[in-house]
Motif scaffolding. Structure first.
Motif, PDB file in Angstrom:
ATOM      1  N   UNK A   1      34.398   0.908 -23.483  1.00 35.57           N
ATOM      2  CA  UNK A   1      33.272   1.752 -23.118  1.00 35.57           C
ATOM      3  C   UNK A   1      33.667   2.885 -22.180  1.00 35.57           C
ATOM      4  N   UNK A   2      33.018   4.029 -22.357  1.00 37.55           N
ATOM      5  CA  UNK A   2      33.219   5.193 -21.482  1.00 37.55           C
ATOM      6  C   UNK A   2      31.891   5.616 -20.854  1.00 37.55           C
ATOM      7  N   UNK A   3      31.005   4.661 -20.634  1.00 34.62           N
ATOM      8  CA  UNK A   3      29.729   4.979 -20.016  1.00 34.62           C
ATOM      9  C   UNK A   3      29.930   5.304 -18.536  1.00 34.62           C
ATOM     10  N   UNK A   4      28.841   5.668 -17.880  1.00 42.84           N
ATOM     11  CA  UNK A   4      28.912   6.004 -16.457  1.00 42.84           C
ATOM     12  C   UNK A   4      29.414   4.838 -15.612  1.00 42.84           C
ATOM     13  N   UNK A   5      29.213   3.606 -16.097  1.00 45.03           N
ATOM     14  CA  UNK A   5      29.579   2.435 -15.298  1.00 45.03           C
ATOM     15  C   UNK A   5      30.731   1.648 -15.915  1.00 45.03           C
ATOM     16  N   UNK A   6      31.396   2.207 -16.915  1.00 41.44           N
ATOM     17  CA  UNK A   6      32.447   1.477 -17.613  1.00 41.44           C
ATOM     18  C   UNK A   6      33.725   1.394 -16.787  1.00 41.44           C
ATOM     19  N   UNK A   7      34.390   0.251 -16.895  1.00 45.59           N
ATOM     20  CA  UNK A   7      35.555  -0.015 -16.063  1.00 45.59           C
ATOM     21  C   UNK A   7      36.753   0.864 -16.414  1.00 45.59           C
ATOM     22  N   UNK A   8      36.970   1.151 -17.704  1.00 49.88           N
ATOM     23  CA  UNK A   8      38.178   1.896 -18.064  1.00 49.88           C
ATOM     24  C   UNK A   8      38.259   3.248 -17.343  1.00 49.88           C
ATOM     25  N   UNK A   9      37.292   4.150 -17.503  1.00 45.88           N
ATOM     26  CA  UNK A   9      37.411   5.419 -16.779  1.00 45.88           C
ATOM     27  C   UNK A   9      37.324   5.251 -15.269  1.00 45.88           C
ATOM     28  N   UNK A  10      36.540   4.280 -14.805  1.00 48.09           N
ATOM     29  CA  UNK A  10      36.401   4.091 -13.358  1.00 48.09           C
ATOM     30  C   UNK A  10      37.737   3.713 -12.718  1.00 48.09           C
ATOM     31  N   UNK A  11      38.536   2.919 -13.415  1.00 40.99           N
ATOM     32  CA  UNK A  11      39.820   2.505 -12.840  1.00 40.99           C
ATOM     33  C   UNK A  11      40.758   3.695 -12.666  1.00 40.99           C
ATOM     34  N   UNK A  12      40.851   4.554 -13.669  1.00 38.35           N
ATOM     35  CA  UNK A  12      41.735   5.711 -13.527  1.00 38.35           C
ATOM     36  C   UNK A  12      41.159   6.740 -12.553  1.00 38.35           C
ATOM     37  N   UNK A  13      39.850   6.909 -12.559  1.00 34.50           N
ATOM     38  CA  UNK A  13      39.251   7.841 -11.594  1.00 34.50           C
ATOM     39  C   UNK A  13      39.451   7.348 -10.168  1.00 34.50           C
ATOM     40  N   UNK A  14      39.356   6.020  -9.972  1.00 31.28           N
ATOM     41  CA  UNK A  14      39.584   5.452  -8.637  1.00 31.28           C
ATOM     42  C   UNK A  14      41.013   5.714  -8.176  1.00 31.28           C
ATOM     43  N   UNK A  15      41.943   5.795  -9.144  1.00 29.30           N
ATOM     44  CA  UNK A  15      43.336   6.058  -8.814  1.00 29.30           C
ATOM     45  C   UNK A  15      43.647   7.530  -8.609  1.00 29.30           C
ATOM     46  N   UNK A  16      42.644   8.395  -8.738  1.00 21.49           N
ATOM     47  CA  UNK A  16      42.847   9.805  -8.450  1.00 21.49           C
ATOM     48  C   UNK A  16      42.844  10.720  -9.651  1.00 21.49           C
ATOM     49  N   UNK A  17      42.722  10.183 -10.848  1.00 18.10           N
ATOM     50  CA  UNK A  17      42.676  11.014 -12.049  1.00 18.10           C
ATOM     51  C   UNK A  17      41.220  11.343 -12.364  1.00 18.10           C
ATOM     52  N   UNK A  18      40.887  12.602 -12.478  1.00 22.40           N
ATOM     53  CA  UNK A  18      39.521  12.992 -12.788  1.00 22.40           C
ATOM     54  C   UNK A  18      39.126  12.569 -14.200  1.00 22.40           C
ATOM     55  N   UNK A  19      37.829  12.407 -14.423  1.00 21.33           N
ATOM     56  CA  UNK A  19      37.335  11.997 -15.738  1.00 21.33           C
ATOM     57  C   UNK A  19      37.799  12.983 -16.814  1.00 21.33           C
ATOM     58  N   UNK A  20      37.609  14.287 -16.563  1.00 23.85           N
ATOM     59  CA  UNK A  20      38.038  15.297 -17.527  1.00 23.85           C
ATOM     60  C   UNK A  20      39.538  15.282 -17.740  1.00 23.85           C
ATOM     61  N   UNK A  21      40.291  15.042 -16.677  1.00 27.84           N
ATOM     62  CA  UNK A  21      41.749  14.952 -16.778  1.00 27.84           C
ATOM     63  C   UNK A  21      42.157  13.768 -17.659  1.00 27.84           C
ATOM     64  N   UNK A  22      41.455  12.654 -17.524  1.00 27.59           N
ATOM     65  CA  UNK A  22      41.728  11.483 -18.357  1.00 27.59           C
ATOM     66  C   UNK A  22      41.479  11.811 -19.828  1.00 27.59           C
ATOM     67  N   UNK A  23      40.380  12.504 -20.128  1.00 23.55           N
ATOM     68  CA  UNK A  23      40.098  12.878 -21.511  1.00 23.55           C
ATOM     69  C   UNK A  23      41.177  13.809 -22.051  1.00 23.55           C
TER      70      UNK A  23
END
Length: 357
Positions: free
Chosen positions: A325-347
């Motif tokens: 999942x890539x929802x607002x509360x999904x763990x996958x994007x949240x983990x990388x964003x927490x590590x300093x990678x922006x959501x758009x950067x991850x995409x």
């Protein structure tokens, strides 16, 4: 710099249709319009493919499928087309694509079926290939591969639909596998905790298997040992040299079962990033996640879910999700964003990995 022609697929013939609408809304709101010409293609619940040219805000509430905003469109398997055929009233419009981002969860989305179409089209796509998608989706097959590769996974048995006419055989299989109650019963081919039951005794087993088989749709259910532990998740990113997220996330269900409603619909689940684990144990989770990613021949991305057992601290793999999942509360994007990678950067990175394959 010339923009990339990007097709974002959403919806689908799946019990996770609504999750896809939530995920794709987040993704579309974070894609850089300076880098991509974006074509939104929705797949209805009954399998119609439609080019959507309305507002992003209509997607999540499922108002996108309005004839004012949609035109029939298909991905052409003819590599000369290399993209979309839009069936407009004046004729067929051909749109050449550079890359496809499938935001499709569950059956017909992350099980290798649509990935096979992408391969026929010859268009690069985000995420795992046909084999990895199919194997990770089928928990019965996935556990067999993981066990063979020496990766600790939950003990389980597979129950086929025809076996329900002989419940004594199912009970015997449980005894032979040394599975004692409580157990979890799951569809072999479904995600987002749809169709999962916690079974406390033999009287609950048959209804739970019937529910799981209805959701599976392919005649297989899994009876899995109950793992008493901390539920944690790790995000993995990459192709030949994958990396795990800097932190591991923890799922704390505030009711007995972390089900579909707990993931997406209510506030009965707490997320902790980083997980409440000793650093050495979190590192062990990260290392096993990468090993599993490689063992399954994953590419692009996967979320790897574990239990860290209370009794002895063992790390046991629960499942791999190849299009998490890539929802607002999904763990996958949240983990990388927490590590300093922006959501758009991850995409951007996921699209780069698709093109790099």
């Amino acid at each position: 710099m010339e923009k990339l022609s990007l097709c974002v697929l959403f919806g689908g013939c799946s019990s996770e249709y609504e999750v896809s609408l939530m995920s794709v809304t987040s993704i579309l709101n974070n894609l850089d319009r300076e880098k991509y010409d974006i074509y939104m293609v929705g797949i209805t619940r009954d399998g119609r493919w439609l080019l959507y040219e309305g507002e992003i805000s209509n997607i999540r509430p499922d108002r996108w499928n309005d004839r004012r905003y949609v035109t029939p469109a298909i991905l052409s398997p003819d590599r000369a087309d290399h993209g979309l055929l839009v069936l407009r009233e004046g004729g067929v419009q051909r749109i050449r694509l550079d890359v496809i981002f499938p935001v499709l969860h569950g059956k017909n989305g992350e099980d290798g079926t649509v990935q096979g179409l992408f391969e026929l089209c010859g268009v690069p796509y985000v995420g795992c290939g046909v084999l990895a998608s199919a194997v990770c989706m089928d928990k019965d097959v996935a556990y067999s591969v993981l066990t063979q590769r020496g990766i600790p996974s939950a003990r389980s048995i597979c129950v086929r639909e025809e076996e329900l006419t002989h419940p004594e055989m199912v009970a015997r299989k449980l005894r032979e596998a040394a599975l004692s109650y409580p157990v979890f019963v799951k569809p072999a081919n479904a995600g987002s905790s749809v169709g999962i039951s916690k079974v406390h005794g033999e009287g609950e087993l048959l209804p739970a298997l019937q529910l799981a088989l209805r959701e599976d749709g392919r005649g297989k259910a899994i009876v899995q040992e109950f793992l008493d532990g901390i539920e944690v998740e790790c995000a993995v990113l990459g192709n030949g040299d994958p990396v795990a997220s800097a932190d591991v996330g923890e799922i704390e269900p505030l009711r007995e079962l972390y089900d579909y409603e707990g993931k997406y619909c209510d506030d009965t689940t707490a997320l902790h990033i980083p997980a409440r684990l000793p650093p050495a144990k979190a590192q062990e989770v990260r290392e096993i996640a990468v090993r599993a990613f490689r063992a399954m021949n994953c590419q692009g991305l996967a979320r790897v879910d574990f239990f860290v057992l209370h009794k002895d601290g063992r790390v046991v793999l629960n499942e791999l999700n190849t299009l998490p999942g890539f929802t607002d509360i999904s763990m996958y994007p949240k983990l990388f964003c927490h590590g300093g990678m922006g959501y758009g950067e991850l995409l951007d990175r996921l699209i780069e990995l698709a093109l790099g394959r």
